[in-house]
Design a protein around this motif. Structure first.
Motif, mmCIF file in Angstrom:
data_model
loop_
_atom_site.group_PDB
_atom_site.id
_atom_site.type_symbol
_atom_site.label_atom_id
_atom_site.label_comp_id
_atom_site.label_asym_id
_atom_site.label_seq_id
_atom_site.Cartn_x
_atom_site.Cartn_y
_atom_site.Cartn_z
ATOM 1 N N LEU A 39 3.415 -5.386 -10.848
ATOM 2 C CA LEU A 39 2.721 -6.602 -10.397
ATOM 3 C C LEU A 39 3.310 -7.159 -9.104
ATOM 4 C CD1 LEU A 39 2.271 -8.320 -13.891
ATOM 5 C CD2 LEU A 39 0.726 -6.729 -12.718
ATOM 6 N N ASP A 40 3.878 -6.273 -8.292
ATOM 7 C CA ASP A 40 4.465 -6.645 -7.005
ATOM 8 C C ASP A 40 3.557 -6.138 -5.893
ATOM 9 O OD1 ASP A 40 5.921 -7.119 -4.714
ATOM 10 O OD2 ASP A 40 7.713 -6.052 -5.371
ATOM 11 N N TYR A 41 2.616 -6.990 -5.485
ATOM 12 C CA TYR A 41 1.619 -6.606 -4.495
ATOM 13 C C TYR A 41 1.923 -7.163 -3.102
ATOM 14 C CZ TYR A 41 -1.243 -5.098 -8.430
ATOM 15 O OH TYR A 41 -1.717 -4.459 -9.538
ATOM 16 N N GLN A 42 3.186 -7.398 -2.802
ATOM 17 C CA GLN A 42 3.543 -7.920 -1.490
ATOM 18 C C GLN A 42 2.889 -7.043 -0.412
ATOM 19 O OE1 GLN A 42 7.516 -8.842 1.126
ATOM 20 N NE2 GLN A 42 7.803 -8.389 -1.009
ATOM 21 N N TRP A 43 2.295 -7.682 0.589
ATOM 22 C CA TRP A 43 1.495 -6.967 1.586
ATOM 23 C C TRP A 43 2.277 -5.895 2.333
ATOM 24 C CZ3 TRP A 43 2.808 -6.992 6.691
ATOM 25 C CH2 TRP A 43 3.657 -8.015 7.142
ATOM 26 N N ILE A 44 3.567 -6.069 2.511
ATOM 27 C CA ILE A 44 4.367 -5.085 3.252
ATOM 28 C C ILE A 44 4.335 -3.708 2.562
ATOM 29 C CG2 ILE A 44 6.608 -5.578 2.160
ATOM 30 C CD1 ILE A 44 6.124 -4.990 5.909
ATOM 31 N N HIS A 45 3.988 -3.727 1.261
ATOM 32 C CA HIS A 45 3.895 -2.487 0.490
ATOM 33 C C HIS A 45 2.460 -1.962 0.370
ATOM 34 C CE1 HIS A 45 8.013 -3.278 -0.584
ATOM 35 N NE2 HIS A 45 7.689 -4.363 -1.256
ATOM 36 N N THR A 46 1.506 -2.865 0.232
ATOM 37 C CA THR A 46 0.169 -2.441 -0.188
ATOM 38 C C THR A 46 -0.948 -2.630 0.827
ATOM 39 O OG1 THR A 46 -0.207 -4.589 -1.232
ATOM 40 C CG2 THR A 46 0.721 -2.845 -2.626
ATOM 41 N N ASP A 47 -0.774 -3.476 1.819
ATOM 42 C CA ASP A 47 -1.844 -3.735 2.789
ATOM 43 C C ASP A 47 -1.573 -2.926 4.061
ATOM 44 O OD1 ASP A 47 -3.636 -4.777 4.689
ATOM 45 O OD2 ASP A 47 -3.587 -6.777 3.779
ATOM 46 N N GLU A 48 -2.163 -1.750 4.105
ATOM 47 C CA GLU A 48 -1.888 -0.825 5.210
ATOM 48 C C GLU A 48 -2.280 -1.394 6.573
ATOM 49 O OE1 GLU A 48 -2.611 3.534 4.134
ATOM 50 O OE2 GLU A 48 -3.750 2.453 2.580
ATOM 51 N N GLU A 49 -3.434 -2.062 6.647
ATOM 52 C CA GLU A 49 -3.897 -2.604 7.931
ATOM 53 C C GLU A 49 -2.999 -3.742 8.413
ATOM 54 O OE1 GLU A 49 -6.146 -1.300 10.010
ATOM 55 O OE2 GLU A 49 -6.138 0.304 8.514
ATOM 56 N N GLU A 54 0.896 -6.357 11.741
ATOM 57 C CA GLU A 54 1.835 -7.485 11.709
ATOM 58 C C GLU A 54 3.224 -7.136 11.183
ATOM 59 O OE1 GLU A 54 0.192 -10.961 9.769
ATOM 60 O OE2 GLU A 54 -1.846 -10.286 10.246
ATOM 61 N N GLY A 55 3.353 -6.015 10.545
ATOM 62 C CA GLY A 55 4.626 -5.664 9.911
ATOM 63 C C GLY A 55 5.678 -5.205 10.904
ATOM 64 N N PRO A 56 6.934 -5.411 10.574
ATOM 65 C CA PRO A 56 8.017 -5.021 11.480
ATOM 66 C C PRO A 56 8.163 -3.503 11.632
ATOM 67 C CG PRO A 56 8.900 -5.780 9.385
ATOM 68 C CD PRO A 56 7.426 -6.050 9.354
ATOM 69 N N PHE A 57 7.597 -2.728 10.703
ATOM 70 C CA PHE A 57 7.749 -1.272 10.724
ATOM 71 C C PHE A 57 6.463 -0.551 11.126
ATOM 72 C CE2 PHE A 57 10.352 -3.182 7.346
ATOM 73 C CZ PHE A 57 11.585 -3.034 7.948
ATOM 74 N N LYS A 58 5.384 -1.320 11.330
ATOM 75 C CA LYS A 58 4.071 -0.785 11.736
ATOM 76 C C LYS A 58 3.494 0.190 10.722
ATOM 77 C CE LYS A 58 4.333 -3.345 15.276
ATOM 78 N NZ LYS A 58 3.884 -4.711 15.008
ATOM 79 N N ALA A 59 3.948 0.072 9.484
ATOM 80 C CA ALA A 59 3.449 0.868 8.365
ATOM 81 C C ALA A 59 3.914 0.190 7.083
ATOM 82 C CB ALA A 59 3.994 2.289 8.428
ATOM 83 N N THR A 60 3.303 0.551 5.971
ATOM 84 C CA THR A 60 3.792 0.031 4.693
ATOM 85 C C THR A 60 5.124 0.695 4.362
ATOM 86 O OG1 THR A 60 2.530 1.696 3.482
ATOM 87 C CG2 THR A 60 1.491 -0.481 3.749
ATOM 88 N N ILE A 61 5.869 0.034 3.485
ATOM 89 C CA ILE A 61 7.146 0.582 3.029
ATOM 90 C C ILE A 61 7.148 0.635 1.508
ATOM 91 C CG2 ILE A 61 8.434 -0.194 5.055
ATOM 92 C CD1 ILE A 61 9.576 -2.485 3.300
#
Length: 152
Positions: A39-49, A54-61
């Motif tokens: 139940l951990d849907y933090q966008w840095i993991h699941t929202d590819e776009e 906007e992410g610091p790594f330019k991809a999900t982690i």
């Protein structure tokens, strides 16, 4: 692969490198399934776009705990501990995350036997676990994993 049949055989490896696992690719499907399970849907993991824009790594982690949860799977590629009545994942100690694991990265576990104790017939081992990321200098993590083995 290292085969271990008893406390005595395990003890022979004290202080030594035990081996490395195969490389494993962490893809978006695995990350999404882990998010659903925890139940951990933090966008840095699941929202590819969003991660790309906007992410610091330019991809999900990958979730840090996803990489930790792979220890039993990867450990079994390093050591085949046989002649058991029972085995228990007993704990993790002194873990530090060093670098995020970007989607589609390949990871590999290396293991070293730090300590082994006979607890009245139960074998307690502490394994130093290092999770390498292919083509990265820093590991994803380093820490100690504690297993209990009850040999037959």
């Amino acid at each position: 692969m290292l085969v271990i049949n008893s406390f005595e055989e395990f003890k022979l490896h004290l202080g030594k490198e035990l081996g490395v696992s195969n490389w494993h690719t962490i893809d978006q499907e695995q990350i999404n399934k882990f998010a659903a399970a925890t139940l951990d849907y933090q966008w840095i993991h699941t929202d590819e776009e969003k991660a790309k824009k906007e992410g610091p790594f330019k991809a999900t982690i990958a979730h840090g705990y996803l990489t930790l949860s792979l220890i039993p799977y990867l450990w079994k590629q390093i050591a085949d501990v046989r002649n058991l009545k029972m085995e228990i994942n007993y704990g993790i100690e002194h873990f530090k995350f060093g670098e995020p694991v970007l989607v589609n990265s390949e990871i590999q576990l290396s293991a070293k036997l730090k300590s082994i104790t006979d607890l009245r017939g139960i074998t307690k081992v502490i394994i130093e676990a290092v999770l390498a990321i292919k083509n990265h200098k820093k590991p994803a993590y380093i820490g100690d994993v504690v297993f209990l083995y009850h040999f037959a």
